[in-house]
Write a protein that holds these residues in place. Structure first.
Motif: not given
Length: 478
Positions: A315-318, A321-325, A339-340
């Protein structure tokens, strides 16, 4: 009159029958499996009046017909019994799985504590290799379980996300969850109501040991809060202008009853009001089994306590606020934007908790970009210098050839009468040879070296544009 007596006799008979029946423990929320963080509600059926509850043969303080246990964990696994009128029920065994259910139900819009007759927007998420075909959603409120009507067109093989808005909530509390035809389900979500303008906001799930937690004091209809006091078990824990209280590292001592007091106004010149919120319980729980991200030739994901054959989802987010697959694999390599990043283990009927978060900062990404830009810039600069040198060389050659072609050596007869002599270059004063310099066609500026200056100027201008471009890109990246 006769009908009244008949109803009275039936009521007495029903009470007598119930008093003779053996108490029985049942689960109001009919979960086939109980997961870490769930809320379970037990009922002592066939009971009248006060009830005694037992967990692993130890009596609990609760004496109501129902027993609600929030944010369960492995420590809540065991046998449950109830006793009524001297009769004990059989054991009701519960095993709490130390992982999460295969789907997530989260709060898309709204707050975990809302005003009476308020509503929220919920979102159901399944993993990227699953679909919402056959899923439906449920709600428990006012002691009953009801099904939420959803459009069938939203729960198909092509859908992985379902956003819906339940009806307005009038009860004190409601528990929402979703399940599919194979008894797989989502995490449950608890929404509460309050009749006060000031509300204490605590996340609907449990606070996990070692995690960070933020508590908020919210006023309906305004954000002009000048002063806030936070209480835990009726003792002041924070007094100041901030309307939030952050617990950086949750411990078991943080469990308790929280509330807040806010001083606020409705307008810039409004009269300040001071109102207390309702109390909210914070449950502290041990985290479920968790995946781990480690850095080695990229990022790798592992979970030593997870079942064999689990798949690892990234999962990734920049800025969102929500995690993306971000794919399914044990390792994550290749280009990674700033990103995270996090991962979790996923199997058929469960998932691990989200791993530790790996942060890739803008500085690292920008540094790599700068190196790439500088390398490209040097290459382009070298090519431009070579091209400029070639252009200047060819122009100089063209100019020299033109001069020699425009001043031909004229053959003349020699004085001794033989051929192959040359005409004298020095002429008498005033003598003019027709067309001797006509083919040069040069302007005074060009005759003074104008072509060389023009070629150099064009090359320098092009070089300046290239340098300006890369400087501008570098400024933007910073």
């Amino acid at each position: 009159m006769g009908m009244t007596y008949l109803f009275l006799i039936l009521a007495v008979f029903s009470v007598v029958v119930k008093s003779q029946l053996k108490p029985q423990v049942s689960m109001v929320l009919t979960f086939k499996q109980v997961y870490s963080g769930d809320t379970i509600i037990l009922s002592c059926d066939n009971s009248i009046g006060k009830v005694k509850w037992f967990f692993n043969k130890v009596e609990d303080q609760n004496q109501a017909k129902t027993w609600s246990i929030r944010a369960v964990s492995a420590k809540n696994s065991g046998s449950y019994q109830c006793e009524n009128n001297g009769q004990k029920s059989d054991n009701f065994n519960i095993t709490v799985q130390e992982y999460l259910p295969p789907a997530t139900l989260l709060l898309k819009s709204g707050e975990p504590v809302i005003n009476i007759n308020g509503s929220v927007v919920l979102e159901l998420l399944v993993e990227e290799d699953e679909s919402l075909k056959g899923w439906c959603c449920w709600v428990y409120k006012a002691g009953r379980v009801g099904r939420i009507t959803l459009k069938k067109s939203l729960t198909t093989e092509n859908h992985k996300v379902l956003t819906f808005q339940p009806s307005k909530l009038k009860d004190n509390v409601a528990i929402y969850w979703c399940s599919d035809e194979n008894n797989l389900r989502s995490t449950p979500l608890t929404i509460k109501t309050s009749d006060r303008v000031v509300r204490m906001m605590i996340l609907p799930g449990p606070a996990l040991l070692g995690e960070k937690l933020s508590l908020r004091c919210v006023v309906s209809g305004t954000d002009r809060i000048s002063h806030t006091i936070f209480y835990k078990d009726k003792q002041t824990i924070k007094d100041g202008s901030s309307s939030s209280h952050v617990i950086n590292n949750v411990t078991e001592s943080d469990q308790g009853i929280y509330s807040c007091q806010a001083t606020f106004t409705r307008s810039d010149k409004g009269v300040p009001n001071t109102v207390n919120s309702t109390q909210q319980e914070l449950i502290v729980s041990a985290p479920p089994m968790k995946a781990v991200v480690s850095e080695s030739a990229g990022l790798s994901c592992s979970c030593s306590s997870c079942p064999n054959g689990a798949f690892y989802h990234w999962y990734y987010k920049q800025h969102n606020p929500q995690w993306l697959p971000k794919g399914i694999s044990e390792s994550y390599t290749g280009f990674m934007p700033a990103g995270s990043y996090a991962c979790r283990a996923v199997w058929k009927n469960g998932r691990s908790a989200l791993s530790n978060i790996h942060h890739l900062t803008d500085d690292v990404d920008a540094q790599e970009t700068h190196v790439l830009l500088i390398t490209i810039g040097l290459i382009v600069l070298g090519v431009m210098l070579v091209i400029g040198a070639i252009v200047m060389y060819r122009k100089r050659r063209t100019r020299e050839e033109a001069i020699y072609q425009d001043m031909p050596l004229m053959t003349v007869k020699s004085q001794d009468g033989g051929d192959g002599g040359y005409e004298e270059l020095h002429k008498k004063h005033g003598t003019k040879r027709e067309g001797e310099y006509d083919t040069l066609n040069t302007t005074p500026a060009q005759a003074a070296g104008g072509e060389k200056t023009e070629g150099a100027t064009e090359s320098c201008a092009l070089l300046a544009q290239v340098i300006y471009f890369f400087l501008k890109v570098n400024i933007i990246m910073n």
